[in-house]
Design an enzyme around this catalytic site. Structure first.
Site, PDB file in Angstrom:
ATOM      1  N   LYS A   9       0.846  -1.211   0.000  1.00 49.90           N
ATOM      2  CA  LYS A   9       0.000   0.000   0.000  1.00 49.90           C
ATOM      3  C   LYS A   9       0.879   1.258   0.000  1.00 49.90           C
ATOM      4  CE  LYS A   9      -2.134  -1.287   3.833  1.00 49.90           C
ATOM      5  NZ  LYS A   9      -1.454  -2.577   4.115  1.00 49.90           N
ATOM      6  N   ARG A  37     -10.122   0.120   8.545  1.00 47.10           N
ATOM      7  CA  ARG A  37      -9.649  -1.237   8.812  1.00 47.10           C
ATOM      8  C   ARG A  37     -10.678  -2.068   9.562  1.00 47.10           C
ATOM      9  NH1 ARG A  37      -3.735   0.171   9.052  1.00 47.10           N
ATOM     10  NH2 ARG A  37      -2.648  -1.775   8.888  1.00 47.10           N
ATOM     11  N   ARG A  89      11.702  -5.501   5.075  1.00 40.68           N
ATOM     12  CA  ARG A  89      11.454  -4.084   4.757  1.00 40.68           C
ATOM     13  C   ARG A  89      12.415  -3.162   5.517  1.00 40.68           C
ATOM     14  NH1 ARG A  89       5.587  -1.765   5.360  1.00 40.68           N
ATOM     15  NH2 ARG A  89       5.736  -2.884   7.340  1.00 40.68           N
ATOM     16  N   ARG A 148      11.295  -1.026  11.011  1.00 38.64           N
ATOM     17  CA  ARG A 148      10.201  -0.705  11.935  1.00 38.64           C
ATOM     18  C   ARG A 148      10.170  -1.707  13.081  1.00 38.64           C
ATOM     19  NH1 ARG A 148       4.820   0.253   8.360  1.00 38.64           N
ATOM     20  NH2 ARG A 148       3.934  -1.060  10.003  1.00 38.64           N
ATOM     21  N   ARG A 154      -0.386  -9.215  13.230  1.00 34.96           N
ATOM     22  CA  ARG A 154      -0.977  -8.232  12.307  1.00 34.96           C
ATOM     23  C   ARG A 154      -1.799  -8.935  11.232  1.00 34.96           C
ATOM     24  NH1 ARG A 154       4.393  -5.105  10.929  1.00 34.96           N
ATOM     25  NH2 ARG A 154       3.173  -4.067   9.315  1.00 34.96           N
TER      26      ARG A 154
HETATM   27  P1  AP5 Z   1       4.776  -1.656   1.868  1.00 33.18           P
HETATM   28  O1  AP5 Z   1       4.428  -0.838   0.688  1.00 33.18           O
HETATM   29  O2  AP5 Z   1       5.536  -0.996   2.978  1.00 33.18           O
HETATM   30  O3  AP5 Z   1       3.460  -2.394   2.421  1.00 33.18           O
HETATM   31  P2  AP5 Z   1       2.188  -1.823   3.181  1.00 33.18           P
HETATM   32  O4  AP5 Z   1       0.997  -2.502   2.585  1.00 33.18           O
HETATM   33  O5  AP5 Z   1       2.202  -0.334   3.209  1.00 33.18           O
HETATM   34  O6  AP5 Z   1       2.486  -2.454   4.603  1.00 33.18           O
HETATM   35  P3  AP5 Z   1       2.408  -1.906   6.087  1.00 33.18           P
HETATM   36  O7  AP5 Z   1       3.131  -2.930   6.931  1.00 33.18           O
HETATM   37  O8  AP5 Z   1       2.869  -0.487   6.211  1.00 33.18           O
HETATM   38  O9  AP5 Z   1       0.909  -1.998   6.354  1.00 33.18           O
HETATM   39  P4  AP5 Z   1       0.247  -2.177   7.684  1.00 33.18           P
HETATM   40  O10 AP5 Z   1      -1.132  -2.043   7.218  1.00 33.18           O
HETATM   41  O11 AP5 Z   1       0.532  -3.359   8.500  1.00 33.18           O
HETATM   42  O12 AP5 Z   1       0.930  -1.041   8.595  1.00 33.18           O
HETATM   43  P5  AP5 Z   1       0.473   0.407   8.986  1.00 33.18           P
HETATM   44  O13 AP5 Z   1       1.670   1.245   9.033  1.00 33.18           O
HETATM   45  O14 AP5 Z   1      -0.694   0.838   8.186  1.00 33.18           O
HETATM   46  O15 AP5 Z   1       5.599  -2.944   1.362  1.00 33.18           O
HETATM   47  C1  AP5 Z   1       6.101  -3.898   2.275  1.00 33.18           C
HETATM   48  C2  AP5 Z   1       7.489  -4.398   1.790  1.00 33.18           C
HETATM   49  O16 AP5 Z   1       7.307  -5.131   0.588  1.00 33.18           O
HETATM   50  C3  AP5 Z   1       8.478  -3.269   1.449  1.00 33.18           C
HETATM   51  O17 AP5 Z   1       9.758  -3.657   1.841  1.00 33.18           O
HETATM   52  C4  AP5 Z   1       8.378  -3.128  -0.074  1.00 33.18           C
HETATM   53  O18 AP5 Z   1       9.601  -2.687  -0.657  1.00 33.18           O
HETATM   54  C5  AP5 Z   1       8.042  -4.551  -0.493  1.00 33.18           C
HETATM   55  N1  AP5 Z   1       7.152  -4.606  -1.668  1.00 33.18           N
HETATM   56  C6  AP5 Z   1       6.086  -3.806  -1.952  1.00 33.18           C
HETATM   57  N2  AP5 Z   1       5.503  -4.184  -3.110  1.00 33.18           N
HETATM   58  C7  AP5 Z   1       6.215  -5.271  -3.556  1.00 33.18           C
HETATM   59  C8  AP5 Z   1       6.098  -6.124  -4.706  1.00 33.18           C
HETATM   60  N3  AP5 Z   1       5.121  -5.952  -5.637  1.00 33.18           N
HETATM   61  N4  AP5 Z   1       7.004  -7.128  -4.843  1.00 33.18           N
HETATM   62  C9  AP5 Z   1       7.996  -7.320  -3.906  1.00 33.18           C
HETATM   63  N5  AP5 Z   1       8.161  -6.548  -2.809  1.00 33.18           N
HETATM   64  C10 AP5 Z   1       7.269  -5.537  -2.631  1.00 33.18           C
HETATM   65  O19 AP5 Z   1      -0.060   0.148  10.467  1.00 33.18           O
HETATM   66  C11 AP5 Z   1       0.815  -0.156  11.538  1.00 33.18           C
HETATM   67  C12 AP5 Z   1       0.008  -0.351  12.815  1.00 33.18           C
HETATM   68  O20 AP5 Z   1      -0.715   0.871  13.128  1.00 33.18           O
HETATM   69  C13 AP5 Z   1      -1.079  -1.424  12.761  1.00 33.18           C
HETATM   70  O21 AP5 Z   1      -0.566  -2.707  13.057  1.00 33.18           O
HETATM   71  C14 AP5 Z   1      -2.059  -0.926  13.831  1.00 33.18           C
HETATM   72  O22 AP5 Z   1      -1.585  -1.206  15.119  1.00 33.18           O
HETATM   73  C15 AP5 Z   1      -2.021   0.596  13.645  1.00 33.18           C
HETATM   74  N6  AP5 Z   1      -3.019   1.089  12.685  1.00 33.18           N
HETATM   75  C16 AP5 Z   1      -2.776   1.730  11.489  1.00 33.18           C
HETATM   76  N7  AP5 Z   1      -3.920   2.071  10.897  1.00 33.18           N
HETATM   77  C17 AP5 Z   1      -4.916   1.645  11.720  1.00 33.18           C
HETATM   78  C18 AP5 Z   1      -6.344   1.677  11.618  1.00 33.18           C
HETATM   79  N8  AP5 Z   1      -6.963   2.212  10.570  1.00 33.18           N
HETATM   80  N9  AP5 Z   1      -7.055   1.126  12.626  1.00 33.18           N
HETATM   81  C19 AP5 Z   1      -6.447   0.584  13.721  1.00 33.18           C
HETATM   82  N10 AP5 Z   1      -5.097   0.500  13.852  1.00 33.18           N
HETATM   83  C20 AP5 Z   1      -4.349   1.030  12.863  1.00 33.18           C
END
Ligand code: AP5
Length: 210
Positions: free
Chosen positions: A19, A94, A128, A156, A167
């Site tokens: 994402k 979410r 990552r 992270r 997660r």
């Molecule tokens: P990346 O693009 O970083 O993936 P992402 O989908 O953004 O993953 P996140 O881990 O950031 O999502 P998340 O939803 O768990 O975390 P968030 O920060 O929102 O890609 C991942 C890796 O893969 C990278 O190294 C990239 O280079 C590689 N990659 C990408 N595309 C690729 C491809 N096509 N092929 C190969 N490699 C690839 O949330 C963190 C925490 O915050 C949550 O756990 C929760 O506690 C809290 N939180 C956040 N939002 C909410 C909400 N709305 N409600 C409640 N809690 C929340």
């Protein structure tokens, strides 16, 4: 806010689906600002605000932060001027409760669901690395950064295998049902995220242009 803001896009998918990686291209394509609840929460943790301190324990455990905290955060963000023509939500909503609450403040025109199997997710997340200066996202195998930035890349705190499994469980139990919720409303576009970053981005761009 008098009436819901028109024209927002939701980037939906499991942790590590790509994402954040795809958000930059969509921002360039649409001119809409990215609103990542994960980034907002991490900034609050670094700033040691009350919100950050209460969110930290959930994030470190790989659990969702309570809905009321997130809903308040989003309502405040949407009051900012750059949100007036819609935003790109990354990682929000979410839960069904978050999606229902979002309907009061923003109209969603498109939900892009990036689909990646669980076994691929673990390798993506554990490998990552983030650039704290630019916010850019890298991967030790799939997207290594240039030699000159290697020493400043960080991992992270929640990017370890046991937290990722929590997660993923939170995603399957609380977030995945939202795909059907948006599908019933005719808003969901599914994208196979298990391809190169460029191919996934091309597919998303074509879905947004139709
Ligand atoms: P990346 O693009 O970083 O993936 P992402 O989908 O953004 O993953 P996140 O881990 O950031 O999502 P998340 O939803 O768990 O975390 P968030 O920060 O929102 O890609 C991942 C890796 O893969 C990278 O190294 C990239 O280079 C590689 N990659 C990408 N595309 C690729 C491809 N096509 N092929 C190969 N490699 C690839 O949330 C963190 C925490 O915050 C949550 O756990 C929760 O506690 C809290 N939180 C956040 N939002 C909410 C909400 N709305 N409600 C409640 N809690 C929340």
């Amino acid at each position: 806010m008098d009436s819901p803001i028109d024209g927002s896009i939701v980037l939906f998918g499991p942790p590590g689906a790509g994402k954040g990686t795809q958000a930059g291209r969509i921002v360039e394509l649409t001119g809409k600002p990215a609103v990542s609840t994960g980034d907002m929460l991490r900034a609050a943790v670094v700033a040691c605000t009350d919100l950050g301190m209460s969110a930290k324990k959930y994030m470190d455990a790989g659990e969702l932060v309570p809905d009321e905290v997130i809903i308040g955060l989003i309502a405040e963000r949407l009051e900012e001027e750059d949100a007036a023509r819609g935003v790109l939500f990354d990682g929000y909503p979410r839960t069904i409760a978050q999606a229902e609450s979002l309907e009061n403040v923003a109209k969603v025109s498109n939900v892009i669901s990036i689909e990646v199997p669980d076994e691929e997710i673990i390798e993506r997340i554990v490998g990552r690395r983030m650039d704290p200066e630019t916010g850019d996202i890298y991967h030790i195998k799939f997207k290594p950064g240039a030699d000159e930035i290697q020493s400043r890349l960080i991992q992270r705190k929640d990017d370890n295998e046991s937290t990722v499994r929590n997660r993923l469980a939170a995603y399957h139990n609380q977030t995945a049902p939202l795909a059907e919720w948006y599908e019933e409303r005719g808003l969901l576009s599914r994208v196979n995220g298990n391809r190169s970053i460029k191919d996934v981005g091309d597919d998303i761009a074509s879905k947004l242009s139709t």
